[in-house]
Design an enzyme around this catalytic site. Structure first.
Site, mmCIF file in Angstrom:
data_model
loop_
_atom_site.group_PDB
_atom_site.id
_atom_site.type_symbol
_atom_site.label_atom_id
_atom_site.label_comp_id
_atom_site.label_asym_id
_atom_site.label_seq_id
_atom_site.Cartn_x
_atom_site.Cartn_y
_atom_site.Cartn_z
ATOM 1 N N HIS A 67 0.836 -1.204 0.000
ATOM 2 C CA HIS A 67 0.000 0.000 0.000
ATOM 3 C C HIS A 67 0.860 1.239 0.000
ATOM 4 C CE1 HIS A 67 0.581 -1.425 4.173
ATOM 5 N NE2 HIS A 67 0.720 -0.150 4.491
ATOM 6 N N CYS A 184 0.626 1.407 12.976
ATOM 7 C CA CYS A 184 1.729 1.143 12.054
ATOM 8 C C CYS A 184 2.069 2.447 11.337
ATOM 9 C CB CYS A 184 1.369 0.041 11.059
ATOM 10 S SG CYS A 184 0.062 0.480 9.891
#
Length: 646
Positions: A67, A184
């Site tokens: 991503h 994250c």
């Protein structure tokens, strides 16, 4: 919005034969280009590879979720691919990856697509669901599997909300209560997968847990102060810094998202066993959730401390660099330019000055962020900058800065402006949800804070002009009273209109080149040196009045005070202005009065202890400095409340 609104049929490739990780990435990007999600495929690939350098996005269990957030993304979207034979994607569990989802996110702070993507990440934690997708033969079947699972997940979430709204039954004493936080670097994939793993395993083990997800669009399921207090332990599974001050005194397990995804049972069992170290926060508590019965004053204090704690590194770093500039400079070259006479000194002073330039915008920005979350940052930053430049309607480039008091106003006003905009925007249709944080809040919020600060700064300018006139009139009267007033003004707002008016008056007095002018400059400098030194002394002699972070930073103020950098006291004054400013004001006033009484003189406009060799009656000047600092320190010990009471 459903997952299949972001994942189109043309963006799915099944049964692909890819040689390696690079080939898989290229194929997934090709699918994004095919469905029109990208403006520039090459630029987006750079974002994908940059994310992979931070750590593999292959989360294990045969799944990889590359991503990236990039300005090269035209429309948020997802592409999917299966490679039944599997490839080496540097997975966290070492197994080949077979199921791929590539997320393309626009380079914005938040958007409605992020919630949908977080749901996809949690669904993938069900291995039976993932295997069905790997086995799918057509794109239609692939989408149908997702639709079915998403509907079931939505029904489950609705049941959870209904259960939460119902009166809670008393928990059995044997049931442990846990809370957690997952985060994250990008806040898109691992954050939600780690949270889901913890929640599923806790449910399986019959344990009550609530997990806060620190995602790209802001925190979800935010933990309240009451929930943290009631928890037996805290699990922090994070790959980036999060706000830890709220967990002070709790048993905390610190792990990575990888550990939470692949070993949630181990983390929960460790928490159950109770053999967990108690966490003691070493910095200021930057954010803590409020409770419904918390006083308005306490809430304001928390917002204030969020700004102060973020500002402190700029004050310390910039102040010490400026002090080094004075140490390395040659005063004899040009006394009026002391600190920048030599190239080396000028270099240090320019860097220190740059750090100081960020100080007020950071203070205002993070106060606003504490009030209104991320959308408040931009509005607060702009307000703090305008406070530092003194912009007005008549003089957009700057007139008279309102300094740290203006920045405090900008932070609170900016935060509440954004909260007001949120309230007003609630009537907008859901289709416009995505443009609120990237267009409406920053555009209108910045405009409104600009109007507010351009109204405040002219008032400051008028005050400054009036003060200069008063001081000029007093210069023919009692010099001791004048010295006390000038010293006190240096400590009142530390860089604001009163401080600047006193300093400007001192510079004008130097131009007269007479003894009275030199005495005025000496009183002004000693008054400006007292606040940081008094703060430093108080953090040593009255430890219980300051937080751990304030005590650690305290000794640095000795350096700043001796270098005539009054701004070192700003974080302490901003955190508790009602008690700190009066204490420093009196201490500086005493120092200024004594300097005048001893007829100390100074021909340099700056430099602190580094220009003491040219101070007239330097021994008594040191006495004035020490007495003023001691008075300020003593008053801080008397007036300030204990840190835990603040």
């Amino acid at each position: 919005m459903k997952i299949t609104d972001l994942l189109r049929k043309d963006g799915i490739a099944l049964g692909v034969d890819a040689a390696d990780q690079n080939a898989a990435i290229d194929k997934l990007i090709e699918l994004h280009s095919k469905v029109g999600n990208l403006k520039d495929a090459e630029e987006f690939k750079k974002a994908i590879l940059a994310r992979e350098e931070k750590g593999s996005t292959a989360v294990g269990m045969g799944i990889a979720v590359p991503h990236g957030k990039s300005a090269a993304v035209a429309t948020a979207g997802v592409t999917a691919m299966t490679i039944p034979a599997g490839i080496d994607y540097k997975s966290l569990d070492g197994n080949p990856s077979k199921l791929f989802f590539m997320i393309a996110a626009p380079d914005t702070a938040a958007d409605t697509h992020l919630e949908v993507l977080s749901k996809l990440m949690t669904l993938l934690m069900d291995q039976r669901f993932s295997q069905k997708l790997i086995d799918a033969k057509t794109a239609d079947e692939f989408l149908a599997i997702i639709d079915s699972k998403e509907a079931a997940k939505d029904a489950e979430e609705a049941q959870k909300k209904a259960a939460a709204a119902a009166p809670a039954a008393p928990a059995a004493p044997s049931i442990r209560k846990l809370v957690g936080v997952t985060a994250c670097p990008t806040g898109i994939a691992h954050t939600f997968m780690a949270a889901e793993a913890l929640e599923l395993k806790a449910k399986e083990m019959g344990i009550d847990i609530k997990v806060e997800k620190d995602g790209s669009g802001g925190a979800k399921d935010v933990l309240t102060a009451a929930e943290i207090a009631d928890a037996d332990a805290v699990i922090v599974a994070a790959d980036k810094n999060i706000e830890m001050g709220r967990f002070d005194g709790k048993k905390v397990i610190i792990a990575s998202t990888k550990e939470a995804i692949h070993g949630p049972e181990d983390l929960i069992k460790k928490a159950q066993a109770g053999d967990v170290a108690v966490y003691h926060h070493t910095g200021a508590v930057t954010k803590s959730e409020t409770t419904s019965n918390e006083s308005a004053g306490r809430k304001a204090y928390k917002h204030l401390m969020n700004g102060v704690s973020h500002m402190l590194p700029f004050v310390i770093g910039g102040g010490i660099l400026i002090a080094i500039a004075f140490l390395l400079d040659d005063y004899s070259i040009d006394p009026s330019n002391f600190g920048s006479n030599t190239p080396v000194a000028a270099w240090f002073k320019s860097i220190g000055g740059a750090a100081f330039g960020f100080m007020l915008p950071i203070l205002a920005g993070f106060i606003a962020q504490s009030i209104a979350d991320r959308p408040g940052l931009a509005v607060g930053f702009v307000g703090g900058y305008l406070a530092s430049t003194g912009a007005t309607f008549a003089s957009p480039g700057g007139d008279v800065p309102s300094a740290f008091l203006g920045a405090l106003v900008a932070g609170f006003v900016g935060g509440y402006i954004v909260l007001g905009l949120r309230k007003v925007c609630e009537v907008l249709p859901p289709a416009l949800e995505g443009i609120k944080p990237v267009l409406i809040y920053p555009l209108i919020g910045t405009l409104l804070i600009g109007l507010v600060m351009c109204l405040i700064n002219p008032v400051v300018g008028a005050l400054n002009a009036w003060i200069s006139g008063v001081l000029t009139g007093m210069s023919n009267g009692s010099i001791i009273i004048l010295g006390a007033l000038l010293g006190a003004m240096m400590a009142t707002d530390m860089g604001g209109p009163l401080n600047k008016a006193a300093y400007a008056f001192g510079l004008a007095s130097l131009a007269n080149q007479n003894e009275t002018g030199y005495m005025i400059m000496a009183a002004i400098m000693v008054g400006g040196m007292v606040p940081p030194i008094a703060i430093a002394l108080a953090t040593i002699f009255f430890k219980n009045k300051f937080t751990a972070a304030e005590r650690k930073s305290g000794p640095v103020n000795f350096i700043m005070g001796l270098s005539f950098i009054t701004e070192g006291a700003i974080p302490y004054a901003a955190a508790d202005p009602l008690h700190v400013i009066p204490s420093l004001l009196v201490g500086s006033g005493v120092a200024g009065a004594l300097s005048m009484a001893f007829k100390c003189t100074l021909m340099a406009p700056h430099g602190g202890i580094f220009v003491f060799p040219v101070v007239g009656n330097v021994a008594m000047y040191l006495v004035a400095l020490l007495v003023g600092s001691a008075v300020g320190c003593l008053l801080l010990g008397i007036l300030k409340k204990n840190a835990q009471e603040a």
